[in-house]
Motif scaffolding. Sequence first.
Motif, PDB file in Angstrom:
ATOM      1  N   VAL A 191      -6.619   9.680   0.224  1.00 34.72           N
ATOM      2  CA  VAL A 191      -5.662   8.656  -0.205  1.00 34.72           C
ATOM      3  C   VAL A 191      -6.246   7.274  -0.116  1.00 34.72           C
ATOM      4  O   VAL A 191      -6.193   6.590  -1.176  1.00 34.72           O
ATOM      5  CB  VAL A 191      -4.185   8.721   0.129  1.00 34.72           C
ATOM      6  N   HIS A 192      -6.701   6.975   0.760  1.00 38.93           N
ATOM      7  CA  HIS A 192      -7.087   5.524   1.124  1.00 38.93           C
ATOM      8  C   HIS A 192      -8.275   4.970   0.182  1.00 38.93           C
ATOM      9  O   HIS A 192      -8.036   3.782  -0.117  1.00 38.93           O
ATOM     10  CB  HIS A 192      -7.464   5.261   2.737  1.00 38.93           C
ATOM     11  N   PRO A 193      -9.312   5.741   0.108  1.00 36.44           N
ATOM     12  CA  PRO A 193     -10.634   5.232  -0.893  1.00 36.44           C
ATOM     13  C   PRO A 193      -9.728   4.771  -2.244  1.00 36.44           C
ATOM     14  O   PRO A 193     -10.068   3.863  -2.706  1.00 36.44           O
ATOM     15  CB  PRO A 193     -11.492   6.323  -1.051  1.00 36.44           C
ATOM     16  N   ASN A 208       1.208   8.366  15.495  1.00 36.68           N
ATOM     17  CA  ASN A 208      -0.004   8.307  14.595  1.00 36.68           C
ATOM     18  C   ASN A 208      -0.329   6.977  14.416  1.00 36.68           C
ATOM     19  O   ASN A 208      -1.371   6.622  13.480  1.00 36.68           O
ATOM     20  CB  ASN A 208       0.174   9.158  13.072  1.00 36.68           C
ATOM     21  N   GLN A 209       0.205   6.077  15.197  1.00 34.86           N
ATOM     22  CA  GLN A 209      -0.130   4.572  15.155  1.00 34.86           C
ATOM     23  C   GLN A 209      -0.619   4.070  16.315  1.00 34.86           C
ATOM     24  O   GLN A 209      -0.004   4.365  17.244  1.00 34.86           O
ATOM     25  CB  GLN A 209       1.160   3.698  14.243  1.00 34.86           C
ATOM     26  N   TRP A 210      -1.335   3.014  16.162  1.00 36.22           N
ATOM     27  CA  TRP A 210      -1.711   2.329  17.561  1.00 36.22           C
ATOM     28  C   TRP A 210      -0.386   1.529  18.066  1.00 36.22           C
ATOM     29  O   TRP A 210       0.401   1.236  17.400  1.00 36.22           O
ATOM     30  CB  TRP A 210      -2.892   1.407  17.443  1.00 36.22           C
ATOM     31  N   ALA A 251      -0.149  -2.992   4.686  1.00 38.13           N
ATOM     32  CA  ALA A 251      -0.610  -1.540   4.809  1.00 38.13           C
ATOM     33  C   ALA A 251      -0.056  -1.231   6.432  1.00 38.13           C
ATOM     34  O   ALA A 251      -0.593  -1.887   7.607  1.00 38.13           O
ATOM     35  CB  ALA A 251      -2.117  -1.373   4.932  1.00 38.13           C
ATOM     36  N   ALA A 252       0.485  -0.088   6.550  1.00 35.49           N
ATOM     37  CA  ALA A 252       1.004   0.350   7.932  1.00 35.49           C
ATOM     38  C   ALA A 252      -0.250   0.271   9.008  1.00 35.49           C
ATOM     39  O   ALA A 252      -0.048   0.184  10.039  1.00 35.49           O
ATOM     40  CB  ALA A 252       1.832   1.639   7.987  1.00 35.49           C
ATOM     41  N   ILE A 253      -1.325   1.103   8.170  1.00 38.13           N
ATOM     42  CA  ILE A 253      -2.426   1.525   9.121  1.00 38.13           C
ATOM     43  C   ILE A 253      -3.634   0.773   8.781  1.00 38.13           C
ATOM     44  O   ILE A 253      -3.959   0.942   7.688  1.00 38.13           O
ATOM     45  CB  ILE A 253      -2.714   3.110   9.488  1.00 38.13           C
ATOM     46  N   LEU A 305      -5.452  13.879   4.810  1.00 35.63           N
ATOM     47  CA  LEU A 305      -4.810  13.054   3.757  1.00 35.63           C
ATOM     48  C   LEU A 305      -5.232  11.706   3.645  1.00 35.63           C
ATOM     49  O   LEU A 305      -5.192  11.256   2.475  1.00 35.63           O
ATOM     50  CB  LEU A 305      -3.440  13.342   3.988  1.00 35.63           C
ATOM     51  N   ASN A 306      -5.332  11.078   4.745  1.00 35.44           N
ATOM     52  CA  ASN A 306      -5.762   9.654   4.887  1.00 35.44           C
ATOM     53  C   ASN A 306      -6.998   9.469   4.247  1.00 35.44           C
ATOM     54  O   ASN A 306      -7.387   8.553   3.104  1.00 35.44           O
ATOM     55  CB  ASN A 306      -5.986   9.215   6.089  1.00 35.44           C
ATOM     56  N   SER A 307      -8.182  10.449   4.273  1.00 30.61           N
ATOM     57  CA  SER A 307      -9.401  10.297   3.781  1.00 30.61           C
ATOM     58  C   SER A 307      -9.466  10.615   1.973  1.00 30.61           C
ATOM     59  O   SER A 307     -10.320  10.126   1.728  1.00 30.61           O
ATOM     60  CB  SER A 307     -10.449  11.008   4.508  1.00 30.61           C
ATOM     61  N   ALA A 355       0.331   3.735  -3.073  1.00 32.15           N
ATOM     62  CA  ALA A 355      -0.281   4.760  -2.719  1.00 32.15           C
ATOM     63  C   ALA A 355       0.609   6.163  -3.403  1.00 32.15           C
ATOM     64  O   ALA A 355      -0.154   7.007  -3.878  1.00 32.15           O
ATOM     65  CB  ALA A 355      -0.490   5.201  -1.365  1.00 32.15           C
ATOM     66  N   LYS A 356       1.898   5.974  -3.329  1.00 36.74           N
ATOM     67  CA  LYS A 356       2.703   7.059  -3.906  1.00 36.74           C
ATOM     68  C   LYS A 356       2.469   7.014  -5.487  1.00 36.74           C
ATOM     69  O   LYS A 356       2.436   7.932  -6.027  1.00 36.74           O
ATOM     70  CB  LYS A 356       3.928   6.575  -3.298  1.00 36.74           C
ATOM     71  N   GLN A 357       2.339   5.694  -6.020  1.00 33.60           N
ATOM     72  CA  GLN A 357       2.054   5.777  -7.489  1.00 33.60           C
ATOM     73  C   GLN A 357       0.741   6.534  -7.746  1.00 33.60           C
ATOM     74  O   GLN A 357       0.743   7.725  -8.670  1.00 33.60           O
ATOM     75  CB  GLN A 357       1.904   4.321  -8.065  1.00 33.60           C
ATOM     76  N   LEU A 358      -0.303   6.407  -6.997  1.00 29.79           N
ATOM     77  CA  LEU A 358      -1.539   6.860  -7.257  1.00 29.79           C
ATOM     78  C   LEU A 358      -1.277   8.629  -6.839  1.00 29.79           C
ATOM     79  O   LEU A 358      -2.151   9.269  -7.760  1.00 29.79           O
ATOM     80  CB  LEU A 358      -2.627   6.252  -6.486  1.00 29.79           C
ATOM     81  N   MET A 359      -0.733   8.833  -5.935  1.00 27.68           N
ATOM     82  CA  MET A 359      -0.443  10.330  -5.625  1.00 27.68           C
ATOM     83  C   MET A 359       0.187  11.192  -6.811  1.00 27.68           C
ATOM     84  O   MET A 359       0.008  12.340  -6.831  1.00 27.68           O
ATOM     85  CB  MET A 359       0.148  10.429  -4.326  1.00 27.68           C
ATOM     86  N   GLU A 360       0.960  10.326  -7.492  1.00 24.17           N
ATOM     87  CA  GLU A 360       1.829  11.054  -8.487  1.00 24.17           C
ATOM     88  C   GLU A 360       1.177  10.707  -9.863  1.00 24.17           C
ATOM     89  O   GLU A 360       1.341  11.774 -10.646  1.00 24.17           O
ATOM     90  CB  GLU A 360       3.324  10.414  -8.772  1.00 24.17           C
ATOM     91  N   SER A 371       0.793  -1.142   0.073  1.00 21.17           N
ATOM     92  CA  SER A 371       0.078   0.154  -0.080  1.00 21.17           C
ATOM     93  C   SER A 371       0.817   1.195  -0.121  1.00 21.17           C
ATOM     94  O   SER A 371       0.485   2.223  -0.664  1.00 21.17           O
ATOM     95  CB  SER A 371      -1.041   0.045   1.203  1.00 21.17           C
ATOM     96  N   ASP A 372       1.929   1.200   0.624  1.00 21.97           N
ATOM     97  CA  ASP A 372       2.883   2.538   0.727  1.00 21.97           C
ATOM     98  C   ASP A 372       3.145   2.828  -0.784  1.00 21.97           C
ATOM     99  O   ASP A 372       3.019   4.075  -0.806  1.00 21.97           O
ATOM    100  CB  ASP A 372       4.066   2.170   1.631  1.00 21.97           C
ATOM    101  N   ASP A 373       3.801   1.818  -1.641  1.00 23.66           N
ATOM    102  CA  ASP A 373       4.177   1.976  -2.573  1.00 23.66           C
ATOM    103  C   ASP A 373       3.108   2.400  -3.604  1.00 23.66           C
ATOM    104  O   ASP A 373       3.172   3.460  -4.687  1.00 23.66           O
ATOM    105  CB  ASP A 373       4.952   0.728  -3.214  1.00 23.66           C
ATOM    106  N   ALA A 411       7.414  10.616  15.440  1.00 26.43           N
ATOM    107  CA  ALA A 411       6.335  11.519  14.990  1.00 26.43           C
ATOM    108  C   ALA A 411       5.193  10.577  14.174  1.00 26.43           C
ATOM    109  O   ALA A 411       3.959  10.536  14.171  1.00 26.43           O
ATOM    110  CB  ALA A 411       6.803  12.480  14.071  1.00 26.43           C
ATOM    111  N   ARG A 412       5.829   9.583  13.520  1.00 23.75           N
ATOM    112  CA  ARG A 412       4.987   8.687  12.718  1.00 23.75           C
ATOM    113  C   ARG A 412       4.300   7.711  13.626  1.00 23.75           C
ATOM    114  O   ARG A 412       3.200   7.358  13.592  1.00 23.75           O
ATOM    115  CB  ARG A 412       5.952   7.882  11.684  1.00 23.75           C
ATOM    116  N   MET A 413       5.244   7.199  14.637  1.00 27.22           N
ATOM    117  CA  MET A 413       4.700   6.460  15.684  1.00 27.22           C
ATOM    118  C   MET A 413       3.317   7.029  16.447  1.00 27.22           C
ATOM    119  O   MET A 413       2.489   5.985  16.697  1.00 27.22           O
ATOM    120  CB  MET A 413       5.655   5.882  16.654  1.00 27.22           C
TER     121      MET A 413
END
Length: 195
Positions: A86-88, A157-159, A110-112, A82-84, A35-40, A31-33, A153-155
């Motif tokens: 990218v994620h859909p 935002n994660q459980w 997926a990280a989250i 941002l999540n709302s 998502a970046k493809q889609l965002m670009e 998903s990380d990779d 900072a990333r942690m």
Amino acid sequence: MKYVGLTGGIGSGKTTVAKMFTQLGVPVYNSDDEAKQLMENSTSLKKALKTLLGEAAYKNERLNKTFISDQVFNDTSLLGQLNSIVHPAVRTHFLEWSKQQKTAYVIQEAAIIFEIGSQNFYDRIILVTAPENLRIQRIMDRDPKSSPTTIKARMQNQWKDTRKIASSDYIIENLDLKTTERQVLKIHRALLENS
Ligand SMILES: CC(C)(COP(=O)(O)OP(=O)(O)OC[C@H]1O[C@@H](n2cnc3c(N)ncnc32)[C@H](O)[C@@H]1O)[C@@H](O)C(=O)NCCC(=O)NCCS
Ligand SMILES: Nc1ncnc2c1ncn2[C@@H]1O[C@H](COP(=O)(O)OP(=O)(O)OP(=O)(O)O)[C@@H](O)[C@H]1O
């Protein structure tokens, strides 16, 4: 076909585990990779992200990852927005990708998953864990530009693992690679038996 979610906090070893499943012939969607493809590449996503984060979100039409990270990982509300966006788009793309696979199960790395409430989408969830200090060290070894501050900072935002363990079907404690490999094989067999 079963959908299996593969999740874990930053630096836990998701991609390392994902590669072990790939070697067993299981299709894995990163998903990380993706998502970046889609965002670009998606015009509508690019437009939405520029509206949310400003023109600086892109540099020469490539994602300005440092800029975006500095903005969103210190602002929960902005990250949520941002999540709302990218994620859909990732979900739609994952479903299209899944249709082309012919195996008993596919994995979405997926990280989250729990953080965005998408756990019910999956038939099974695999959680990769490792102690936080080891995760920070692994990321710093992998990416010299990172620092304990940016990783934490990333942690934030994660459980925490303790919260995710209760709702996961399989837990991989990723310490030494040989033991992790054995756990992966065991889970693979269980998933095939149950499918
Ligand atoms: C901010 C971005 C550009 C930073 O890119 P970068 O290459 O530095 O990191 P990468 O995407 O490879 O992610 C690395 C790790 O950061 C953490 N992380 C990334 N996105 C998120 C998020 N939305 N929430 C919490 N942690 C996250 C995860 O542990 C992830 O494994 C990128 O992470 C991003 O666009 N994130 C928001 C969209 C998203 O959630 N993508 C993840 C897949 S759906
Ligand atoms: N069991 C292990 N022993 C030694 N090194 C490991 C182990 N597992 C992972 N690593 C290393 O730790 C780093 C982080 O692992 P990996 O990229 O798989 O984690 P991740 O959870 O996918 O990270 P991210 O959250 O950034 O996407 C990598 O450099 C990887 O090679």
